[in-house]
Design a protein around this motif. Structure first.
Motif, PDB file in Angstrom:
ATOM      1  N   TYR A 186       0.861  -1.185   0.000  1.00 37.75           N
ATOM      2  CA  TYR A 186       0.000   0.000   0.000  1.00 37.75           C
ATOM      3  C   TYR A 186       0.894   1.232   0.000  1.00 37.75           C
ATOM      4  O   TYR A 186       1.678   1.431   0.914  1.00 37.75           O
ATOM      5  CB  TYR A 186      -0.878  -0.039   1.260  1.00 37.75           C
ATOM      6  N   HIS A 187       0.767   2.045  -1.036  1.00 40.08           N
ATOM      7  CA  HIS A 187       1.470   3.329  -1.080  1.00 40.08           C
ATOM      8  C   HIS A 187       0.493   4.399  -1.535  1.00 40.08           C
ATOM      9  O   HIS A 187      -0.029   4.356  -2.649  1.00 40.08           O
ATOM     10  CB  HIS A 187       2.656   3.278  -2.046  1.00 40.08           C
ATOM     11  N   PHE A 188       0.219   5.324  -0.643  1.00 43.20           N
ATOM     12  CA  PHE A 188      -0.596   6.472  -1.026  1.00 43.20           C
ATOM     13  C   PHE A 188      -0.117   7.682  -0.257  1.00 43.20           C
ATOM     14  O   PHE A 188       0.114   7.612   0.943  1.00 43.20           O
ATOM     15  CB  PHE A 188      -2.081   6.257  -0.752  1.00 43.20           C
ATOM     16  N   GLU A 189       0.032   8.786  -0.970  1.00 40.20           N
ATOM     17  CA  GLU A 189       0.478  10.013  -0.327  1.00 40.20           C
ATOM     18  C   GLU A 189      -0.176  11.214  -0.991  1.00 40.20           C
ATOM     19  O   GLU A 189      -0.742  11.120  -2.090  1.00 40.20           O
ATOM     20  CB  GLU A 189       1.992  10.140  -0.411  1.00 40.20           C
ATOM     21  N   ASP A 190      -0.105  12.323  -0.310  1.00 40.22           N
ATOM     22  CA  ASP A 190      -0.585  13.592  -0.860  1.00 40.22           C
ATOM     23  C   ASP A 190       0.532  14.169  -1.709  1.00 40.22           C
ATOM     24  O   ASP A 190       1.520  14.689  -1.198  1.00 40.22           O
ATOM     25  CB  ASP A 190      -0.951  14.552   0.281  1.00 40.22           C
ATOM     26  N   PHE A 191       0.396  14.069  -3.041  1.00 32.26           N
ATOM     27  CA  PHE A 191       1.471  14.509  -3.924  1.00 32.26           C
ATOM     28  C   PHE A 191       1.631  16.021  -3.939  1.00 32.26           C
ATOM     29  O   PHE A 191       2.680  16.536  -4.286  1.00 32.26           O
ATOM     30  CB  PHE A 191       1.211  13.999  -5.345  1.00 32.26           C
ATOM     31  N   ARG A 192       0.579  16.750  -3.581  1.00 32.95           N
ATOM     32  CA  ARG A 192       0.605  18.202  -3.407  1.00 32.95           C
ATOM     33  C   ARG A 192       0.843  18.981  -4.693  1.00 32.95           C
ATOM     34  O   ARG A 192       0.405  20.101  -4.823  1.00 32.95           O
ATOM     35  CB  ARG A 192       1.651  18.605  -2.354  1.00 32.95           C
ATOM     36  N   SER A 193       1.564  18.434  -5.643  1.00 35.40           N
ATOM     37  CA  SER A 193       1.867  19.165  -6.877  1.00 35.40           C
ATOM     38  C   SER A 193       2.118  18.151  -7.984  1.00 35.40           C
ATOM     39  O   SER A 193       2.323  16.961  -7.739  1.00 35.40           O
ATOM     40  CB  SER A 193       3.098  20.060  -6.699  1.00 35.40           C
ATOM     41  N   SER A 194       2.114  18.647  -9.222  1.00 32.62           N
ATOM     42  CA  SER A 194       2.408  17.767 -10.351  1.00 32.62           C
ATOM     43  C   SER A 194       3.832  17.247 -10.278  1.00 32.62           C
ATOM     44  O   SER A 194       4.130  16.127 -10.692  1.00 32.62           O
ATOM     45  CB  SER A 194       2.184  18.515 -11.675  1.00 32.62           C
ATOM     46  N   ASP A 195       4.746  18.059  -9.706  1.00 31.26           N
ATOM     47  CA  ASP A 195       6.127  17.616  -9.549  1.00 31.26           C
ATOM     48  C   ASP A 195       6.209  16.447  -8.562  1.00 31.26           C
ATOM     49  O   ASP A 195       6.954  15.485  -8.775  1.00 31.26           O
ATOM     50  CB  ASP A 195       7.008  18.765  -9.063  1.00 31.26           C
ATOM     51  N   GLY A 196       5.425  16.531  -7.490  1.00 35.20           N
ATOM     52  CA  GLY A 196       5.395  15.436  -6.530  1.00 35.20           C
ATOM     53  C   GLY A 196       4.840  14.169  -7.135  1.00 35.20           C
ATOM     54  O   GLY A 196       5.333  13.068  -6.864  1.00 35.20           O
ATOM     55  N   LEU A 197       3.804  14.309  -7.961  1.00 36.80           N
ATOM     56  CA  LEU A 197       3.246  13.157  -8.632  1.00 36.80           C
ATOM     57  C   LEU A 197       4.260  12.558  -9.596  1.00 36.80           C
ATOM     58  O   LEU A 197       4.401  11.330  -9.679  1.00 36.80           O
ATOM     59  CB  LEU A 197       1.979  13.555  -9.385  1.00 36.80           C
ATOM     60  N   TYR A 198       5.013  13.386 -10.295  1.00 41.74           N
ATOM     61  CA  TYR A 198       6.016  12.887 -11.238  1.00 41.74           C
ATOM     62  C   TYR A 198       7.104  12.107 -10.505  1.00 41.74           C
ATOM     63  O   TYR A 198       7.497  11.006 -10.912  1.00 41.74           O
ATOM     64  CB  TYR A 198       6.631  14.050 -12.011  1.00 41.74           C
ATOM     65  N   ARG A 199       7.591  12.662  -9.389  1.00 40.18           N
ATOM     66  CA  ARG A 199       8.645  11.982  -8.640  1.00 40.18           C
ATOM     67  C   ARG A 199       8.169  10.651  -8.076  1.00 40.18           C
ATOM     68  O   ARG A 199       8.958   9.727  -7.873  1.00 40.18           O
ATOM     69  CB  ARG A 199       9.147  12.885  -7.509  1.00 40.18           C
ATOM     70  N   ALA A 200       6.880  10.552  -7.817  1.00 39.49           N
ATOM     71  CA  ALA A 200       6.339   9.315  -7.257  1.00 39.49           C
ATOM     72  C   ALA A 200       6.115   8.241  -8.312  1.00 39.49           C
ATOM     73  O   ALA A 200       6.019   7.059  -7.977  1.00 39.49           O
ATOM     74  CB  ALA A 200       5.030   9.604  -6.540  1.00 39.49           C
ATOM     75  N   THR A 201       6.040   8.630  -9.590  1.00 36.11           N
ATOM     76  CA  THR A 201       5.657   7.660 -10.619  1.00 36.11           C
ATOM     77  C   THR A 201       6.674   7.507 -11.747  1.00 36.11           C
ATOM     78  O   THR A 201       6.513   6.609 -12.571  1.00 36.11           O
ATOM     79  CB  THR A 201       4.304   8.057 -11.239  1.00 36.11           C
ATOM     80  N   TYR A 202       7.703   8.347 -11.790  1.00 34.20           N
ATOM     81  CA  TYR A 202       8.587   8.282 -12.951  1.00 34.20           C
ATOM     82  C   TYR A 202       9.497   7.061 -12.921  1.00 34.20           C
ATOM     83  O   TYR A 202       9.921   6.555 -13.963  1.00 34.20           O
ATOM     84  CB  TYR A 202       9.418   9.563 -13.075  1.00 34.20           C
ATOM     85  N   LYS A 203       9.819   6.559 -11.730  1.00 33.87           N
ATOM     86  CA  LYS A 203      10.691   5.400 -11.651  1.00 33.87           C
ATOM     87  C   LYS A 203       9.922   4.139 -12.041  1.00 33.87           C
ATOM     88  O   LYS A 203       8.791   3.932 -11.599  1.00 33.87           O
ATOM     89  CB  LYS A 203      11.252   5.238 -10.241  1.00 33.87           C
ATOM     90  N   PRO A 204      10.542   3.290 -12.860  1.00 31.17           N
ATOM     91  CA  PRO A 204       9.847   2.058 -13.260  1.00 31.17           C
ATOM     92  C   PRO A 204       9.703   1.116 -12.072  1.00 31.17           C
ATOM     93  O   PRO A 204      10.476   1.177 -11.114  1.00 31.17           O
ATOM     94  CB  PRO A 204      10.771   1.465 -14.336  1.00 31.17           C
ATOM     95  N   PRO A 205       8.716   0.244 -12.100  1.00 34.10           N
ATOM     96  CA  PRO A 205       8.551  -0.718 -11.004  1.00 34.10           C
ATOM     97  C   PRO A 205       9.727  -1.681 -10.942  1.00 34.10           C
ATOM     98  O   PRO A 205      10.450  -1.872 -11.929  1.00 34.10           O
ATOM     99  CB  PRO A 205       7.249  -1.440 -11.351  1.00 34.10           C
ATOM    100  N   VAL A 206       9.918  -2.271  -9.773  1.00 34.41           N
ATOM    101  CA  VAL A 206      11.075  -3.138  -9.557  1.00 34.41           C
ATOM    102  C   VAL A 206      10.629  -4.577  -9.308  1.00 34.41           C
ATOM    103  O   VAL A 206       9.506  -4.832  -8.882  1.00 34.41           O
ATOM    104  CB  VAL A 206      11.913  -2.643  -8.355  1.00 34.41           C
ATOM    105  N   THR A 207      11.542  -5.492  -9.566  1.00 35.09           N
ATOM    106  CA  THR A 207      11.312  -6.900  -9.281  1.00 35.09           C
ATOM    107  C   THR A 207      11.447  -7.144  -7.787  1.00 35.09           C
ATOM    108  O   THR A 207      12.398  -6.679  -7.150  1.00 35.09           O
ATOM    109  CB  THR A 207      12.321  -7.776 -10.038  1.00 35.09           C
ATOM    110  N   ILE A 208      10.518  -7.855  -7.191  1.00 35.74           N
ATOM    111  CA  ILE A 208      10.553  -8.129  -5.762  1.00 35.74           C
ATOM    112  C   ILE A 208      10.618  -9.637  -5.518  1.00 35.74           C
ATOM    113  O   ILE A 208      10.162 -10.423  -6.333  1.00 35.74           O
ATOM    114  CB  ILE A 208       9.326  -7.528  -5.048  1.00 35.74           C
ATOM    115  N   PHE A 209      11.229 -10.012  -4.410  1.00 36.95           N
ATOM    116  CA  PHE A 209      11.352 -11.419  -4.004  1.00 36.95           C
ATOM    117  C   PHE A 209      11.959 -12.286  -5.109  1.00 36.95           C
ATOM    118  O   PHE A 209      11.634 -13.466  -5.232  1.00 36.95           O
ATOM    119  CB  PHE A 209       9.991 -11.985  -3.596  1.00 36.95           C
TER     120      PHE A 209
END
Length: 555
Positions: A194-217
């Motif tokens: 679960y990841h949810f945050e108040d991005f507050r700005s378009s820049d915050g939203l970009y920083r939260a989503t620009y990185k590609p997902p990672v392999t886990i386990f």
């Protein structure tokens, strides 16, 4: 079985010490129980209020985590020396590692040391906060999350359930760091991120989503059955473990991070034992004209023969129609809808229209040619077999609301938050105003003479309705029901002692129930039960994530 002195409270002074032994008289209280039986009692007590009874997922996208008293059952180890010795040898007591405050980290460390046998697996929950809510020494943030992962990684091969909630980028980076390097999870059955945050700005939203997902386990989760991703996406193509699932929940995903339809198809088609599916502003990625994102034709339906529970929240009506026409759900018994802020008349019409009726013009342009009814399993058919319908919110026409209730005549349980629907929806239960016109229209269309709604209903849960209106509905319902189908029912209304004297009619119903004569001096009783919650029925929960402007643009 337990004596009066055998309380779980450490204040019981007579139970803190071992009882005096009288050799001439064998003990007859709880201290006479064999160790094996006392161990069994401890195991039963630790499983009381089992948190996974209703769902394998502890975190909800629209409410805070509910802490159950049974999580503290380990207090039995402080009652007396005998109980402590037995409890310390009962390793099952120490398998729940719920970490929500800093003091819980040391507790988890102690639990792990007491549960050393490799046959026992751990149920883990980590609940962090955003930096603005962090209280050093009390709540969990990035530094504490580092400590937790370092504590838990040596036993990653014994994780059975793993629930992680992060609220900002710092904690998200820590989670990515350790989940990508932790190695396989050979016994992990339930994964909730679960990841949810108040991005507050378009820049915050970009920083939260620009990185590609990672392999886990290491992509090695051979026992995984239950997956919940709330605001978290995965490398869908590489995540081959997303099959053989029993429960799937996807929530709060922008269209840009949702799985393309081909991987959605692989996920569902490879999970024939899927029992529940929940989509909260999520699902497969929309088409954009490219072959990579194209949806398969509707004649390639995905059969989910064991899916009995379906939940939709905050999705577009045309998207829902396109999604459902590609599914076969012969065992569907429970449907939850929270669909507001748009007109969902086309979707409800899609669910309730017989095969010979075309789709509404409002969605016909978005649907493929009229081959949608070639399958033997149509929406109107499996909707007609529903046993439970839950409406958390719904915007549609009164005619469609009446058609939905008429289509679901097999319902045994109905749960409606009427404050989050049209004011006219309740009138179908009282036969007032224009509602009876729509009801009679549905009856005439289906050749029915009995005007009573839902003749097999056993439990009706409702909120947002006054006691006077509930009483009116009860009178009307039992006047319409024929003698042959009259039975005792339970109505569950929103009420609590703190609401007493606000609605005298509702108070009276709660106190006395409702009795109605059935002829020949016989009566039928309607049992009135209550529920309550702290949030305002007219508004959203305090923990409900609000949709940012950027997310609205994505919609």
């Amino acid at each position: 079985m337990l004596c009066a002195k055998s309380t779980l409270s450490p204040r019981c002074s007579s139970c803190r010490e071992d009882p005096p032994m009288n050799p001439s008289r064998p003990p007859t209280d709880i201290h006479a129980l064999p160790v094996e039986l006392l161990t069994w009692i401890f195991e039963l007590g630790s499983a009381f209020d089992y948190p996974y009874t209703k769902s394998p997922f502890l975190l909800k996208p629209d409410q805070a985590f509910i802490y159950l008293p049974s999580h503290n059952f380990q207090v039995v180890a402080h009652v007396c020396r005998h109980w402590r010795a037995v409890a310390l040898r009962t390793q099952h007591l120490w398998t729940t590692l719920h970490i929500r405050e800093e003091i819980h980290i040391e507790r988890a460390e102690e639990y792990i040391s007491r549960c050393s046998a490799s046959i026992y697996t751990f149920d883990i929950l980590i609940d962090t906060v955003a930096v603005e809510d962090h209280i050093p020494g009390i709540t969990l943030y990035s530094h504490e999350l580092e400590r937790i992962f370092k504590l838990l990684l040596p036993v990653v091969h014994r994780w059975r359930t793993f629930h992680l909630k992060v609220r900002d980028q710092e904690c998200k980076l820590v989670a990515r760091k350790y989940l990508t390097s932790c190695g396989p999870g050979p016994k992990l059955e339930t994964l909730q991120l679960y990841h949810f945050e108040d991005f507050r700005s378009s820049d915050g939203l970009y920083r939260a989503t620009y990185k590609p997902p990672v392999t886990i386990f290491n992509n090695a989760l051979p026992c995984l059955k239950n997956v919940s991703l709330i605001g978290v996406n995965l490398p869908w193509k590489e995540s081959l473990y997303l099959t053989k699932l029993h429960h799937l929940e996807l929530a709060l995903h922008l269209d840009s991070v949702r799985p393309p339809y081909r991987w959605w198809d692989r996920m569902l088609r490879g999970s024939p034992n899927l029992g529940s599916l929940s989509l909260h502003y999520s699902g497969p990625k929309k088409q954009d004209g490219s072959s990579e994102l194209s949806w398969f034709s509707i004649d390639k339906k995905i059969s989910l023969p064991k899916l009995h529970e379906l939940s939709f929240t905050d999705l577009d009506p045309d998207f829902l129609c396109r999604l459902l026409e590609r599914l076969q759900l012969p065992s569907l018994k429970r449907l939850m809808l929270d669909l507001r802020e748009q007109d969902f008349t086309p979707f409800i019409d899609f669910l309730t229209s017989p095969p010979e009726h075309p789709h509404p013009a409002s969605i016909s342009a978005t649907l493929p040619p009229p081959t949608q009814h070639l399958s033997s399993e149509l929406p109107v058919q499996y909707i007609g077999r529903l046993e439970t319908l839950i409406i958390r919110g719904l915007d549609c026409g009164l005619t469609n609301w009446a058609a939905l209730l008429r289509t679901t005549q097999s319902l045994r349980a109905l749960d409606v938050a009427f404050a989050k629907t049209s004011p006219d929806f309740w009138k179908l239960f009282t036969h007032e105003g224009d509602a009876h016109v729509e009801l009679n229209r549905c009856n005439s269309a289906k050749g029915r003479r009995n005007p009573a709604l839902l003749p097999h209903l056993e439990v009706f849960t409702l909120s947002g309705v006054s006691g006077k209106d509930i009483l009116s509905a009860l009178c009307y319902r039992f006047r319409c029901l024929s003698q042959s189908v009259r039975r005792s029912e339970k109505w569950i209304v929103r009420w609590s002692d703190r609401r007493r004297r606000q609605d005298p009619e509702l108070d009276a119903l709660v106190d006395k129930g409702y009795w109605t004569p059935t002829g020949k001096d016989a009566t039928v009783k309607v049992f009135i039960d209550t529920f309550d919650y702290t949030e305002d029925i007219e508004g959203a929960d305090d923990e409900t994530p609000s949709t940012s402007d950027e997310e609205e643009d994505e919609k």
